[in-house]
Design an enzyme around this catalytic site. Sequence first.
Site, PDB file in Angstrom:
ATOM      1  N   HIS A 128     -35.792  29.363  28.739  1.00 28.39           N
ATOM      2  CA  HIS A 128     -37.079  29.543  29.430  1.00 28.39           C
ATOM      3  C   HIS A 128     -37.014  28.838  30.775  1.00 28.39           C
ATOM      4  CE1 HIS A 128     -41.416  29.575  30.163  1.00 28.39           C
ATOM      5  NE2 HIS A 128     -41.436  30.545  29.271  1.00 28.39           N
TER       6      HIS A 128
ATOM      7  N   ASP B 269     -40.470  35.182  22.395  1.00 30.36           N
ATOM      8  CA  ASP B 269     -39.979  36.550  22.160  1.00 30.36           C
ATOM      9  C   ASP B 269     -38.994  36.647  21.011  1.00 30.36           C
ATOM     10  OD1 ASP B 269     -40.136  36.537  25.609  1.00 30.36           O
ATOM     11  OD2 ASP B 269     -41.376  37.825  24.343  1.00 30.36           O
TER      12      ASP B 269
HETATM   13  C1  SDX Z   1     -41.031  34.968  28.955  1.00 33.86           C
HETATM   14  O1  SDX Z   1     -42.318  32.221  32.771  1.00 33.86           O
HETATM   15  C2  SDX Z   1     -42.935  32.429  31.678  1.00 33.86           C
HETATM   16  O2  SDX Z   1     -43.859  31.672  31.330  1.00 33.86           O
HETATM   17  C3  SDX Z   1     -42.507  33.618  30.918  1.00 33.86           C
HETATM   18  C4  SDX Z   1     -43.119  33.755  29.524  1.00 33.86           C
HETATM   19  C5  SDX Z   1     -44.570  34.053  29.592  1.00 33.86           C
HETATM   20  O3  SDX Z   1     -45.252  33.806  28.592  1.00 33.86           O
HETATM   21  O4  SDX Z   1     -45.019  34.608  30.629  1.00 33.86           O
HETATM   22  O5  SDX Z   1     -42.911  32.580  28.760  1.00 33.86           O
HETATM   23  C6  SDX Z   1     -42.492  34.918  28.769  1.00 33.86           C
HETATM   24  O6  SDX Z   1     -40.573  35.599  29.886  1.00 33.86           O
HETATM   25  C7  SDX Z   1     -40.155  34.150  28.036  1.00 33.86           C
HETATM   26  C8  SDX Z   1     -38.650  34.225  28.436  1.00 33.86           C
HETATM   27  C9  SDX Z   1     -38.149  35.550  27.876  1.00 33.86           C
HETATM   28  N1  SDX Z   1     -36.772  35.846  28.378  1.00 33.86           N
HETATM   29  C10 SDX Z   1     -35.741  35.808  27.531  1.00 33.86           C
HETATM   30  O7  SDX Z   1     -35.771  35.406  26.355  1.00 33.86           O
HETATM   31  C11 SDX Z   1     -34.467  36.372  28.150  1.00 33.86           C
HETATM   32  C12 SDX Z   1     -33.312  35.412  27.826  1.00 33.86           C
HETATM   33  N2  SDX Z   1     -33.527  34.194  28.566  1.00 33.86           N
HETATM   34  C13 SDX Z   1     -32.805  34.015  29.818  1.00 33.86           C
HETATM   35  O8  SDX Z   1     -32.731  35.234  30.557  1.00 33.86           O
HETATM   36  C14 SDX Z   1     -33.291  32.809  30.570  1.00 33.86           C
HETATM   37  O9  SDX Z   1     -33.447  31.795  29.676  1.00 33.86           O
HETATM   38  C15 SDX Z   1     -34.525  32.880  31.426  1.00 33.86           C
HETATM   39  C16 SDX Z   1     -34.491  34.010  32.386  1.00 33.86           C
HETATM   40  C17 SDX Z   1     -35.729  32.972  30.575  1.00 33.86           C
HETATM   41  C18 SDX Z   1     -34.521  31.586  32.198  1.00 33.86           C
HETATM   42  O10 SDX Z   1     -33.341  31.612  32.963  1.00 33.86           O
HETATM   43  P1  SDX Z   1     -32.928  30.358  33.801  1.00 33.86           P
HETATM   44  O11 SDX Z   1     -34.073  29.931  34.651  1.00 33.86           O
HETATM   45  O12 SDX Z   1     -31.599  30.596  34.451  1.00 33.86           O
HETATM   46  O13 SDX Z   1     -32.755  29.259  32.674  1.00 33.86           O
HETATM   47  P2  SDX Z   1     -32.164  27.863  32.932  1.00 33.86           P
HETATM   48  O14 SDX Z   1     -32.159  27.510  34.400  1.00 33.86           O
HETATM   49  O15 SDX Z   1     -32.847  26.920  31.998  1.00 33.86           O
HETATM   50  O16 SDX Z   1     -30.604  28.044  32.455  1.00 33.86           O
HETATM   51  C19 SDX Z   1     -29.839  26.891  32.190  1.00 33.86           C
HETATM   52  C20 SDX Z   1     -28.460  27.405  31.850  1.00 33.86           C
HETATM   53  C21 SDX Z   1     -27.899  28.389  32.855  1.00 33.86           C
HETATM   54  O17 SDX Z   1     -26.501  28.250  32.775  1.00 33.86           O
HETATM   55  P3  SDX Z   1     -25.766  27.347  33.921  1.00 33.86           P
HETATM   56  O18 SDX Z   1     -26.123  27.994  35.260  1.00 33.86           O
HETATM   57  O19 SDX Z   1     -26.335  25.946  33.774  1.00 33.86           O
HETATM   58  O20 SDX Z   1     -24.286  27.447  33.596  1.00 33.86           O
HETATM   59  O21 SDX Z   1     -28.524  28.122  30.594  1.00 33.86           O
HETATM   60  C22 SDX Z   1     -28.080  29.459  30.789  1.00 33.86           C
HETATM   61  C23 SDX Z   1     -28.227  29.743  32.265  1.00 33.86           C
HETATM   62  O22 SDX Z   1     -27.291  30.734  32.655  1.00 33.86           O
HETATM   63  N3  SDX Z   1     -28.975  30.293  29.999  1.00 33.86           N
HETATM   64  C24 SDX Z   1     -28.599  31.030  28.958  1.00 33.86           C
HETATM   65  C25 SDX Z   1     -29.770  31.629  28.470  1.00 33.86           C
HETATM   66  N4  SDX Z   1     -30.810  31.241  29.209  1.00 33.86           N
HETATM   67  C26 SDX Z   1     -30.303  30.412  30.160  1.00 33.86           C
HETATM   68  N5  SDX Z   1     -27.370  31.250  28.405  1.00 33.86           N
HETATM   69  C27 SDX Z   1     -27.357  32.091  27.343  1.00 33.86           C
HETATM   70  N6  SDX Z   1     -28.450  32.683  26.814  1.00 33.86           N
HETATM   71  C28 SDX Z   1     -29.660  32.483  27.357  1.00 33.86           C
HETATM   72  N7  SDX Z   1     -30.734  33.092  26.835  1.00 33.86           N
END
Ligand code: SDX
Length: 393
Positions: A270, A328
């Site tokens: 998230h 989700d």
């Molecule tokens: C919603 O914003 C909101 O409030 C949204 C929401 C709402 O109610 O409106 O809460 C609803 O959108 C919930 C989120 C739903 N999305 C997903 O479940 C899709 C899977 N999640 C990822 O796409 C991701 O976690 C995001 C897009 C949600 C967040 O991405 P970020 O901002 O890149 O996350 P981060 O900065 O915390 O990541 C830290 C690290 C990164 O790797 P490094 O660059 O440090 O090497 O963790 C990795 C990311 O690449 N990472 C993941 C991951 N999510 C982050 N790796 C594997 N699987 C994942 N799901």
Amino acid sequence: DAGVFTYDPGFTSTASCESQITYIDGDEGVLLYRGYPIDDLAENSSFIEVAYLLLHGELPNKDELKGFDQTIRYHTMLHDQFDQFFRGFRRDAHPMAVMVGTVGALSAFYHDSTDINDPRARVIASHRMIAKMPTIAARAYKYSVGQPFVSPRNELDFATNFLRMCFAVPAEDFVVNPILSRAMDRIFILHADHEQNASTSTVRLAGSSGANPFACIAAGIASLWGPAHGGANEAALTMLEEIGDVSRIPEFVARAKDKNDPFRLMGFGHRVYKNYDPRAKVMRTTCHEVLNELGVTNDPLLAVALELEKIALEDPYFVEKKLYPNIDFYSGITLRAMGFPTSMFTVLFALARTVGWIAQWTEMLEDPSQKIGRPRQLFTGSPERDYIPLDKR
Ligand code: SDX
């Protein structure tokens, strides 16, 4: 924290807004709607009561709740010509495509409530949107399965009315299971608002230009559709189906860690929560309640989800990156068990989030200091240069 950042050229820009509606502490996994913890509201309140709270800032007394509930119930019908609108879509259109198209078109039918400078028109438009979204969402589903539309009933509560419009058929009587109705209502509460997420920011930005409320909500629906945002519930279930069996989890966990692999564990991580999403805890409990009520005791996808969650919460990679299940992760399993196709999951998210979008849109318009949104940029393109004639290129 306030999103204020300064670039070399020396200009500062705030990329945030002030709001009194929803508070999130991502590190502690706290979510408050107007100060009330989400788990308290999910346990004790109703979606209509939460809608009133988000819109007005306080929990309603009995008369206020009754009046608001009645108002919403009496706005659930759609203009008869509006129903023709659905028939222009192909039957296999994604329901979110139908939602984006039809909700924007509401401004062509209810233009007596599009003047955003008239507070009374804003309230009427708000009530119409909250009330009509379930009817539109149910029609998007019915149209996709080739069944006749079912009209809303004023004697039914919000969630029961919606489930009946989705699953009743003219050929027989249909009674909504009250356990499922309560679960649906709770799922709507969990999805009602979430501070300045991508779709809410889209609604605020569209609203800041003076666009009519129906167009703003349609813009929010379009933004929510993305798999990184509201589309994640559909993507999470598709991922669980692709994994299929607990024996294949290690393969997918390895892919999620592989920097060269774009695969992400859908339903995990998230932008704000670096702890367990408090909504996911309630969603998991609701998932078990619904599956038990429906006698779905050996859902293979639930087994995969529970094992995947266990592994992810113990795996040093995910622990170090603070990746926890979000709302989700369990919603898809629950909604599928209730009878919804995956294509309807984000539609349900949009139905509920309409309340939060409207509360945030209203808050923005009532702010006298509000100006049109204009995100700034850091220009990294070419410096000024002379035109080169075609025969010289
Ligand atoms: C919603 O914003 C909101 O409030 C949204 C929401 C709402 O109610 O409106 O809460 C609803 O959108 C919930 C989120 C739903 N999305 C997903 O479940 C899709 C899977 N999640 C990822 O796409 C991701 O976690 C995001 C897009 C949600 C967040 O991405 P970020 O901002 O890149 O996350 P981060 O900065 O915390 O990541 C830290 C690290 C990164 O790797 P490094 O660059 O440090 O090497 O963790 C990795 C990311 O690449 N990472 C993941 C991951 N999510 C982050 N790796 C594997 N699987 C994942 N799901």
